[in-house]
Design an enzyme around this catalytic site. Structure first.
Site, mmCIF file in Angstrom:
data_model
loop_
_atom_site.group_PDB
_atom_site.id
_atom_site.type_symbol
_atom_site.label_atom_id
_atom_site.label_comp_id
_atom_site.label_asym_id
_atom_site.label_seq_id
_atom_site.Cartn_x
_atom_site.Cartn_y
_atom_site.Cartn_z
ATOM 1 N N ASN A 8 38.822 19.250 -11.247
ATOM 2 C CA ASN A 8 38.500 18.613 -9.967
ATOM 3 C C ASN A 8 37.350 17.649 -10.226
ATOM 4 O O ASN A 8 36.188 18.037 -10.245
ATOM 5 C CB ASN A 8 38.121 19.681 -8.938
ATOM 6 C CG ASN A 8 37.964 19.112 -7.549
ATOM 7 O OD1 ASN A 8 37.764 17.919 -7.356
ATOM 8 N ND2 ASN A 8 38.036 19.989 -6.557
ATOM 9 N N ARG A 74 43.010 17.137 -9.751
ATOM 10 C CA ARG A 74 42.915 16.538 -8.423
ATOM 11 C C ARG A 74 42.702 15.048 -8.620
ATOM 12 O O ARG A 74 41.738 14.623 -9.244
ATOM 13 C CB ARG A 74 41.738 17.129 -7.648
ATOM 14 C CG ARG A 74 41.390 16.367 -6.368
ATOM 15 C CD ARG A 74 40.192 17.010 -5.682
ATOM 16 N NE ARG A 74 39.666 16.162 -4.609
ATOM 17 C CZ ARG A 74 38.531 15.468 -4.695
ATOM 18 N NH1 ARG A 74 37.813 15.497 -5.805
ATOM 19 N NH2 ARG A 74 38.122 14.739 -3.678
ATOM 20 N N HIS A 162 40.641 14.467 1.125
ATOM 21 C CA HIS A 162 40.385 15.914 1.209
ATOM 22 C C HIS A 162 41.662 16.708 1.479
ATOM 23 O O HIS A 162 41.623 17.825 1.996
ATOM 24 C CB HIS A 162 39.341 16.241 2.300
ATOM 25 C CG HIS A 162 37.942 15.832 1.947
ATOM 26 N ND1 HIS A 162 37.076 15.271 2.854
ATOM 27 C CD2 HIS A 162 37.263 15.892 0.777
ATOM 28 C CE1 HIS A 162 35.926 15.004 2.269
ATOM 29 N NE2 HIS A 162 36.018 15.372 0.999
ATOM 30 N N ARG A 219 27.046 8.120 1.874
ATOM 31 C CA ARG A 219 28.032 7.118 2.288
ATOM 32 C C ARG A 219 27.868 6.794 3.765
ATOM 33 O O ARG A 219 27.559 7.667 4.572
ATOM 34 C CB ARG A 219 29.458 7.625 2.025
ATOM 35 C CG ARG A 219 29.757 7.840 0.545
ATOM 36 C CD ARG A 219 31.168 8.360 0.343
ATOM 37 N NE ARG A 219 31.186 9.418 -0.653
ATOM 38 C CZ ARG A 219 32.213 10.237 -0.855
ATOM 39 N NH1 ARG A 219 33.308 10.114 -0.124
ATOM 40 N NH2 ARG A 219 32.154 11.163 -1.791
ATOM 41 N N GLU A 359 40.351 24.352 -3.400
ATOM 42 C CA GLU A 359 41.128 23.249 -3.956
ATOM 43 C C GLU A 359 41.702 23.607 -5.330
ATOM 44 O O GLU A 359 42.822 23.213 -5.674
ATOM 45 C CB GLU A 359 40.255 22.000 -4.069
ATOM 46 C CG GLU A 359 39.828 21.432 -2.726
ATOM 47 C CD GLU A 359 38.765 20.363 -2.862
ATOM 48 O OE1 GLU A 359 38.936 19.275 -2.280
ATOM 49 O OE2 GLU A 359 37.756 20.615 -3.555
#
Length: 371
Positions: A8, A74, A162, A219, A359
């Site tokens: 990931n 991912r 996501h 961000r 994940e």
């Protein structure tokens, strides 16, 4: 023992996990900030680039004599070509290079890690699992921007991100009868919300790139496009300077003038007004967008908090939900502070849950099918 390695890759850290072929987790680690963390162990390392971080992962695996059978990654952006998990052959890797403008901070490090693992395990297949895939069935009005249709054909559309996290939460929710209208708040350094109806994403806050949507750690999130034009034309910023500001020097970090770390800001807010204002703004933006997604769904049955902030910051959860009583969202203060799985009050018509996303397990499940 034969294993599945999951990778990931973020913009500045590399999470990895090992699973048996039966999907039992054997190892969980993270390479970041000069440290390698494996479970509760923490070791210093000299890795600076993602290639060096990948080499550190290989060193960890070799030291433990694990036999890697297949590797799953991912991949943040799949564009309009890649939705289902796919073997990362030369053709797919070339198409990922073409998608770099849509995720410039994420795809290049992922490609570096893929190539490094190819060198370390030349006979092992690698599989890409795409974070955008979960949102591919959003309706027309949510999927497209009000821009010339010619731009849509070039890939200028609303992708959402996501996805592996949302998929993990929905898989865990399925036996819990969450209702048909679910909002998931994935709140971490990167943050987004998703509106899910009957198991399918119908809207989400991140857009064409992971910069959009909510205010995040560093961000900016959504802005008036005129702000960007002003910065380009009046302030003379270059595209790369603008990108660096929007990705690395905005959000909580910019407003607080200190840090993008929520826990640190919560500790400072009594003494530093800017820290308090950053937290205030973050909670406001999340609350506002929950309201917007509730409008999309026609109400909400279940609200889920996940991600590093969503799971661990009870104060943030409480402040976000304060003011959402009109939607039927009422928090049980004690349950929230005690990190209960369900934090909604008895009078709440919406079930509010705190859940840990996984994940890595989703990547392993998708990758297992290629064995």
């Amino acid at each position: 023992m034969e294993t599945i390695l999951t990778v990931n890759c973020g913009s500045s850290s590399l999470k990895f996990a090992l699973y048996s072929l039966e999907l039992e987790q054997l190892l969980l680690g993270n390479v970041t900030d000069g440290y390698t963390e494996i479970g509760d162990e923490r070791h210093e390392h000299g890795a600076v680039t993602m290639k060096e971080a990948a080499a550190e992962v290989v060193r960890v695996l070799q030291a433990r004599s694990y036999d890697v059978r297949i590797i799953g990654h991912r991949i943040v952006q799949g564009g309009e070509k890649h939705f289902d998990p796919v073997i990362l052959d030369d053709g797919v890797l070339q198409s990922l290079k073409e998608l770099v403008p849509l995720a410039p901070l994420h795809i290049p490090p992922s490609l570096d890690v893929i190539h490094a693992l190819q060198e370390a395990f030349p006979a092992v297949k690698q599989v890409g699992c795409f974070d955008t895939a979960f949102h591919q069935h959003m309706p027309f009005e949510a999927r497209h921007y009000p821009l010339p249709r010619a731009l849509w054909k070039e890939g200028v559309i609303h992708y959402g991100f996501h996805g592996l996290s949302y998929e993990s939460i929905m898989q865990q929710l399925q036996p819990l009868s969450p209702g048909n209208r679910v909002i998931i708040a994935h709140l971490g350094n990167g943050a987004s919300l998703a509106a899910i109806q009957e198991g399918r994403s119908v809207d989400t806050t991140m857009g064409m790139t992971p910069i959009g949507g909510l205010m995040m750690s560093t961000r900016a999130g959504d802005l008036d496009p005129g702000v960007l034009l002003y910065l380009l034309e009046e302030k003379g910023m270059t595209g790369s300077e603008l990108s660096r500001m929007l990705n690395k020097s905005s959000g909580l970090k910019a407003v607080s003038e200190e840090s993008g770390d929520v826990q640190q800001l919560l500790e400072q807010e009594d003494k530093h007004p800017q820290a308090a204002e950053a937290i205030l703004m973050f909670c406001y933006h999340v609350r506002k967008n929950i309201g917007a997604l509730a409008a999309v769904l026609g109400g909400v049955d279940t609200l889920v908090f996940t991600g590093g902030i969503g799971e661990h910051a009870a104060t943030i959860r409480s402040r976000i939900c304060k003011g959402l009583e009109f939607l039927g969202i009422v928090i049980n203060v004690m349950a929230n502070e005690e990190k209960a799985k369900i934090i909604s009050a008895n009078e709440s018509t919406v079930t509010v849950r705190v859940m840990k996303t996984n994940e890595e397990l989703m990547i392993a499940q998708h990758t297992q099918t290629f064995i």
